[in-house]
Scaffold this motif. Structure first.
Motif, PDB file in Angstrom:
ATOM      1  N   ARG A 277       0.813  -1.234   0.160  1.00 41.14           N
ATOM      2  CA  ARG A 277      -0.054  -0.054   0.116  1.00 41.14           C
ATOM      3  C   ARG A 277       0.885   1.295   0.072  1.00 41.14           C
ATOM      4  N   SER A 278       1.829   1.171   0.573  1.00 42.97           N
ATOM      5  CA  SER A 278       2.805   2.140   0.671  1.00 42.97           C
ATOM      6  C   SER A 278       3.534   2.513  -0.586  1.00 42.97           C
TER       7      SER A 278
ATOM      8  N   GLU B  41       2.319   1.668  -3.644  1.00 39.33           N
ATOM      9  CA  GLU B  41       1.258   2.056  -4.279  1.00 39.33           C
ATOM     10  C   GLU B  41       1.125   3.528  -4.179  1.00 39.33           C
ATOM     11  N   ARG B  42       1.053   4.156  -2.974  1.00 37.72           N
ATOM     12  CA  ARG B  42       0.698   5.392  -2.939  1.00 37.72           C
ATOM     13  C   ARG B  42       2.311   6.204  -3.371  1.00 37.72           C
ATOM     14  N   LEU B  43       3.325   5.856  -2.944  1.00 39.22           N
ATOM     15  CA  LEU B  43       4.330   6.514  -3.547  1.00 39.22           C
ATOM     16  C   LEU B  43       4.428   6.694  -4.870  1.00 39.22           C
TER      17      LEU B  43
ATOM     18  N   GLU C  46      -0.719  11.974  -1.371  1.00 34.53           N
ATOM     19  CA  GLU C  46      -0.427  10.335  -1.569  1.00 34.53           C
ATOM     20  C   GLU C  46       0.836  10.190  -0.646  1.00 34.53           C
TER      21      GLU C  46
ATOM     22  N   ALA D 262       1.258   7.172   2.402  1.00 32.39           N
ATOM     23  CA  ALA D 262       2.577   6.247   2.146  1.00 32.39           C
ATOM     24  C   ALA D 262       3.018   6.184   3.332  1.00 32.39           C
TER      25      ALA D 262
END
Length: 448
Positions: free
Chosen positions: A392-393, A395-397, A416, A420
């Motif tokens: 998840r981190s 993906e947001r990064l 975003e 992250a």
């Protein structure tokens, strides 16, 4: 919850030389004063011989009592431990006496949960306690010790420290909207994000390794009836676990056992022989065999090497597992037919003499090692919860990186990056802890 004083038996149920009953909380010492005859010189961190007494002051057990004074204890609270005789009845009576003196029964994992809440360990270390207890191989034990030492927590914290300056820069541009992000600053921020992404991807890649270390590589022993599958299981285990008979179709259900091969835990699954059958029970066993093959990490295909290769029914495996098959030419003591010479990677084996056991163990190690870095150069192996948080981190990064490259509004980029950071916080328990604590600690045993 932390205002309660809790008590539980911390050793396994059953008869033993000693048992340990643990008390933790603000009233731990007061509870101990009621339940035991304490000496006048009772002091922390020293073992004192004491008697456990009932409400009338009558002794019913004696043993060693230790007091660990807050915050220098496992939970960070005052902790009392009584090491008494390891009988089931007497241990239970000690616990009942402590409860009568003001403690309450601890919930599963509550001692370790308090250690986490009191800052004695992060969430990854708390999870490692159960990994350490359940470790079934030397590599699993080593990985659990690394995690208990804070390896994963340190990595997540270091990633946070790299990302925080990125967020600080982005928020500075939000505060001063007349300033655009310069190409030089943007390039530096992208470089920082890429560095964290690389670290996340390396950790995510160890999740398969972590699954194998914690649960064992699912190793299915399969083949036609009467080729020696159950005999091979018994040889690998070192004892007679499965019934062996010359009658085809003897094994009608799957049999599971765990062994260790070169430090790697294997969950061995002996299966029913694959063939056409009119027997309803055997057909169910064959269906289970097919299901096991679909979920296997490794397949050991056993064939009767004394027969011609053309006469032997071979397994048809899905592409996902085809390259993780070991072909075992069993009954080598009867002679291997020349038609098997084309199978250059096949392993001659004899369940009668045990010849070929070491080459088989080495082949197993080599194939499982390809699933992840199981060697000593990468001791960190994340679990499924860690994997979800790191993914998840990452993906947001990636989303924040793309927005930064497109020079989008800094508010969107900051959003975003914050998400992250929150995902990394979930790994070590810094953010939104309440929603994951119960799930994690409910898997613990009482007294831990």
């Amino acid at each position: 919850m932390l205002s309660d004083t809790i008590a539980a038996i911390s050793t396994a149920l059953g008869e033993a030389a000693i048992s340990v009953v643990r008390v933790s909380g603000p009233q731990a010492l007061r509870v101990a004063e009621k339940a035991f005859k304490l000496p006048a010189n009772f002091a922390p961190r020293l073992a004192h011989l004491v008697h456990a007494v009932d409400a009338n002051g009558n002794s019913f057990d004696h043993g060693l009592l230790l007091h660990f004074k807050s915050p220098a204890s496992y939970t960070g609270e005052d902790v009392i431990e009584f090491h008494g005789h390891g009988g089931v009845l007497v241990t239970q009576r000690v616990l009942e006496r402590l409860l009568a003196c003001g403690a309450r029964a601890a919930e599963p994992g509550e001692f370790t949960q308090r250690a986490f809440l009191n800052g004695k360990m992060d969430l990854t270390q708390a999870e490692a306690v159960m990994d350490l207890i359940h470790a079934q191989s030397t590599l699993a034990l080593r990985a659990a010790n690394e995690q208990l030492g804070g390896a994963i927590g340190r990595e997540a914290t270091a990633m946070q420290q790299e990302i925080i300056p990125v967020l600080a820069h982005i928020e500075a541009f939000i505060d001063f909207p007349e300033e655009d992000i310069s190409p030089e600053t943007g390039a530096d921020l992208l470089k920082r994000i890429d560095s964290v992404l690389l670290r996340a991807e390396k950790l995510i890649a160890t999740s398969e390794q972590g699954r194998i270390l914690r649960h064992g590589a699912r190793t299915v022993i399969s083949g036609a009836p009467n080729v020696g599958k159950s005999s091979l299981l018994n040889v690998l285990l070192g004892f007679e676990r499965a019934i062996v008979s010359p009658t085809a179709g003897t094994t009608r259900d799957t049999i599971e056992e765990i062994i260790q091969v070169h430090g790697i835990p294997l969950r061995l699954v002996d299966t029913a022989g694959l063939r056409e059958s009119d027997d309803d029970i055997e057909r169910v066993g064959i269906q289970r065999t097919e299901r096991e093959l679909d979920r296997a990490d490794l397949v050991i295909e056993v064939v009767d090497a004394s027969q011609t290769a053309e006469a032997v029914q071979r397994l048809t495996l899905p592409d996902s597992i085809a390259n993780r098959r070991i072909l075992v030419l069993n009954k080598a003591d009867l002679g291997i037919h020349s038609s098997w010479s084309a199978e250059s990677h096949a392993l001659p084996f004899s369940c009668v003499t045990g010849k070929g056991i070491e080459p088989l163990r080495e082949a197993i190690r080599a194939i499982i090692a390809n699933a992840g870095p199981l060697a000593a150069d990468h001791p960190v192996a994340i679990n499924a919860r860690h994997k979800a948080a790191f993914e998840r981190s990452a993906e947001r990064l990636r989303a924040g990186r793309a927005a930064l490259e497109r020079n989008e509004a800094p508010e969107f980029i900051a959003l975003e990056i914050r998400e992250a950071l929150q995902a990394l916080g979930d790994v070590i328990g810094q953010v939104d802890v309440e929603r994951i604590l119960d799930v994690i600690f409910s898997t613990f045993c009482i007294g831990k």
